[in-house]
Design a protein around this motif. Structure first.
Motif, PDB file in Angstrom:
ATOM      1  N   ASP A  67       0.901  -1.146  -0.130  1.00 22.39           N
ATOM      2  CA  ASP A  67       0.098  -0.117   0.089  1.00 22.39           C
ATOM      3  C   ASP A  67       0.944   1.282   0.061  1.00 22.39           C
ATOM      4  O   ASP A  67       1.773   1.361   0.852  1.00 22.39           O
ATOM      5  CB  ASP A  67      -0.804   0.039   1.327  1.00 22.39           C
ATOM      6  N   PHE A  68       0.723   2.268  -0.966  1.00 20.44           N
ATOM      7  CA  PHE A  68       1.275   3.324  -0.910  1.00 20.44           C
ATOM      8  C   PHE A  68       0.377   4.617  -1.407  1.00 20.44           C
ATOM      9  O   PHE A  68      -0.354   4.160  -2.002  1.00 20.44           O
ATOM     10  CB  PHE A  68       2.527   3.241  -1.748  1.00 20.44           C
ATOM     11  N   SER A  69       0.891   5.760  -1.036  1.00 27.02           N
ATOM     12  CA  SER A  69       0.019   6.860  -1.286  1.00 27.02           C
ATOM     13  C   SER A  69       1.119   7.818  -2.009  1.00 27.02           C
ATOM     14  O   SER A  69       2.412   7.499  -1.877  1.00 27.02           O
ATOM     15  CB  SER A  69      -0.167   7.704  -0.171  1.00 27.02           C
ATOM     16  N   VAL A  70       1.030   8.863  -2.760  1.00 26.33           N
ATOM     17  CA  VAL A  70       1.955   9.655  -3.387  1.00 26.33           C
ATOM     18  C   VAL A  70       1.646  11.242  -3.543  1.00 26.33           C
ATOM     19  O   VAL A  70       0.348  11.469  -3.463  1.00 26.33           O
ATOM     20  CB  VAL A  70       1.833   9.151  -4.988  1.00 26.33           C
ATOM     21  N   ASP A  71       2.705  12.106  -3.254  1.00 29.08           N
ATOM     22  CA  ASP A  71       2.569  13.514  -3.585  1.00 29.08           C
ATOM     23  C   ASP A  71       3.468  13.978  -4.456  1.00 29.08           C
ATOM     24  O   ASP A  71       4.455  13.424  -4.775  1.00 29.08           O
ATOM     25  CB  ASP A  71       2.185  14.174  -2.216  1.00 29.08           C
ATOM     26  N   PHE A  72       3.389  15.039  -4.866  1.00 25.27           N
ATOM     27  CA  PHE A  72       4.412  15.791  -5.903  1.00 25.27           C
ATOM     28  C   PHE A  72       4.947  17.123  -5.365  1.00 25.27           C
ATOM     29  O   PHE A  72       4.297  17.661  -4.225  1.00 25.27           O
ATOM     30  CB  PHE A  72       3.765  16.160  -7.021  1.00 25.27           C
ATOM     31  N   PHE A  73       5.980  17.793  -5.983  1.00 20.94           N
ATOM     32  CA  PHE A  73       6.362  19.023  -5.632  1.00 20.94           C
ATOM     33  C   PHE A  73       6.533  19.799  -6.783  1.00 20.94           C
ATOM     34  O   PHE A  73       6.794  19.330  -7.842  1.00 20.94           O
ATOM     35  CB  PHE A  73       7.852  18.724  -4.891  1.00 20.94           C
ATOM     36  N   LEU A  74       5.435  21.002  -6.859  1.00 18.32           N
ATOM     37  CA  LEU A  74       5.251  21.571  -7.982  1.00 18.32           C
ATOM     38  C   LEU A  74       6.432  22.052  -9.095  1.00 18.32           C
ATOM     39  O   LEU A  74       6.403  21.588 -10.150  1.00 18.32           O
ATOM     40  CB  LEU A  74       4.382  22.789  -7.543  1.00 18.32           C
ATOM     41  N   PRO A  75       7.400  22.124  -8.526  1.00 18.29           N
ATOM     42  CA  PRO A  75       8.720  22.628  -9.465  1.00 18.29           C
ATOM     43  C   PRO A  75       9.035  21.325 -10.341  1.00 18.29           C
ATOM     44  O   PRO A  75       9.521  21.221 -11.319  1.00 18.29           O
ATOM     45  CB  PRO A  75       9.747  23.025  -8.514  1.00 18.29           C
ATOM     46  N   SER A  76       8.991  20.256  -9.631  1.00 19.65           N
ATOM     47  CA  SER A  76       9.247  18.959 -10.454  1.00 19.65           C
ATOM     48  C   SER A  76       7.941  18.046 -11.075  1.00 19.65           C
ATOM     49  O   SER A  76       8.276  17.110 -11.325  1.00 19.65           O
ATOM     50  CB  SER A  76      10.408  18.134  -9.975  1.00 19.65           C
ATOM     51  N   ALA A  77       6.877  18.380 -10.724  1.00 14.77           N
ATOM     52  CA  ALA A  77       5.818  17.612 -10.885  1.00 14.77           C
ATOM     53  C   ALA A  77       5.390  17.422 -12.156  1.00 14.77           C
ATOM     54  O   ALA A  77       5.029  16.098 -12.383  1.00 14.77           O
ATOM     55  CB  ALA A  77       4.423  18.507 -10.315  1.00 14.77           C
ATOM     56  N   GLU A  78       5.624  18.024 -13.170  1.00 12.65           N
ATOM     57  CA  GLU A  78       5.470  17.536 -14.663  1.00 12.65           C
ATOM     58  C   GLU A  78       6.185  16.438 -14.838  1.00 12.65           C
ATOM     59  O   GLU A  78       5.746  15.493 -15.549  1.00 12.65           O
ATOM     60  CB  GLU A  78       5.785  18.898 -15.625  1.00 12.65           C
ATOM     61  N   VAL A  79       7.639  16.582 -14.591  1.00 16.18           N
ATOM     62  CA  VAL A  79       8.426  15.459 -14.898  1.00 16.18           C
ATOM     63  C   VAL A  79       8.076  14.122 -13.850  1.00 16.18           C
ATOM     64  O   VAL A  79       8.087  13.105 -14.629  1.00 16.18           O
ATOM     65  CB  VAL A  79       9.932  15.888 -14.421  1.00 16.18           C
ATOM     66  N   MET A  80       7.933  14.486 -12.843  1.00 15.79           N
ATOM     67  CA  MET A  80       7.670  13.290 -12.029  1.00 15.79           C
ATOM     68  C   MET A  80       6.076  12.587 -12.166  1.00 15.79           C
ATOM     69  O   MET A  80       6.084  11.447 -12.026  1.00 15.79           O
ATOM     70  CB  MET A  80       7.690  13.688 -10.454  1.00 15.79           C
ATOM     71  N   ILE A  81       5.067  13.594 -12.420  1.00 14.94           N
ATOM     72  CA  ILE A  81       4.041  12.772 -12.982  1.00 14.94           C
ATOM     73  C   ILE A  81       4.154  11.790 -14.158  1.00 14.94           C
ATOM     74  O   ILE A  81       3.393  10.750 -14.266  1.00 14.94           O
ATOM     75  CB  ILE A  81       2.860  14.016 -13.107  1.00 14.94           C
ATOM     76  N   HIS A  82       4.832  12.316 -15.208  1.00 18.90           N
ATOM     77  CA  HIS A  82       5.126  11.662 -16.421  1.00 18.90           C
ATOM     78  C   HIS A  82       5.746  10.306 -16.078  1.00 18.90           C
ATOM     79  O   HIS A  82       5.472   9.283 -16.322  1.00 18.90           O
ATOM     80  CB  HIS A  82       6.071  12.457 -17.225  1.00 18.90           C
ATOM     81  N   ALA A  83       7.046  10.268 -15.067  1.00 17.31           N
ATOM     82  CA  ALA A  83       7.721   9.303 -14.667  1.00 17.31           C
ATOM     83  C   ALA A  83       6.890   8.081 -13.894  1.00 17.31           C
ATOM     84  O   ALA A  83       6.972   7.056 -14.044  1.00 17.31           O
ATOM     85  CB  ALA A  83       8.893   9.791 -13.962  1.00 17.31           C
ATOM     86  N   ALA A  84       6.045   8.816 -13.061  1.00 22.04           N
ATOM     87  CA  ALA A  84       5.243   7.767 -12.232  1.00 22.04           C
ATOM     88  C   ALA A  84       3.787   7.402 -12.865  1.00 22.04           C
ATOM     89  O   ALA A  84       3.106   6.530 -11.926  1.00 22.04           O
ATOM     90  CB  ALA A  84       4.728   8.774 -10.771  1.00 22.04           C
TER      91      ALA A  84
END
Length: 196
Positions: A67-84
């Motif tokens: 079980d896992f939850s996820v959040d992002f950090f706006l300055p890197s969110a675009e890259v990280m959302i694509h990766a995740a």
């Protein structure tokens, strides 16, 4: 060495460049993978931000059925959302602000996501399950002193209340109230006074 950032401003005071030296955080991915291997039945919250290798961590969690939850950090969110993106439908909960949610919708159909908590500063926070809104809560009005950390406060409070059996609506109300109290607290003096 801890993480350090270099911020570059132009003469008008606008931020024009950000550089980072992640220091000890460079070992974060290996540390996280070792921990997951030692505790595969744990429950994890993954902050998808640099320098974490989110594909390696989320893949390990998903393959283990953890079980896992996820959040992002706006300055890197675009890259990280694509990766995740491939692993996000396996997350129990995603935490995003309104800007990150717009990026998320460009990458994945919200109807594929079990639960998304969307915050929008002083406006209503909402919870959507498979694209359908199931709860909302307006944070109590407090003047903001410091907003850095408000999202972490909200996510932690929400997850803690849900783990103790609170309904989605109850957990969201508690989480928005906690985040509002956090941003209203007077800022710590810099440098902070020494303790003990």
């Amino acid at each position: 060495m801890s993480t350090t950032f270099d911020l570059e401003y132009d003469l008008q005071g606008e931020l024009v460049g950000v550089g980072g030296d992640y220091g000890v955080a460079e070992g974060l991915t290996e540390h996280a993978l070792r921990h997951v291997d030692l505790h595969p039945r744990g429950t994890y919250h993954v902050c998808c931000r640099r320098p974490l290798d989110v594909t390696a961590v989320l893949d390990r969690l998903a393959r283990n059925g953890t079980d896992f939850s996820v959040d992002f950090f706006l300055p890197s969110a675009e890259v990280m959302i694509h990766a995740a993106a491939s692993w996000l439908p396996k997350a129990t909960t995603l935490f995003v602000n309104a800007a990150e949610h717009r990026l998320l919708e460009q990458v994945i159909d919200p109807r594929a996501l079990p639960e998304v908590v969307i915050t929008d500063g002083p406006r209503a926070a909402v919870v959507r399950r498979f694209g359908r809104q199931v709860a909302s809560a307006v944070p109590p009005p407090h003047p903001a002193h410091e907003v850095s950390g408000a999202g972490d406060t909200l996510a932690g409070t929400y997850l803690a209340h849900r783990s103790q059996g609170a309904t989605t609506a109850q957990a969201l109300a508690e989480a928005t109230a906690a985040a509002a109290r956090y941003v209203a607290a007077p800022p710590l003096p810099i440098p902070a006074p020494r303790r003990g």
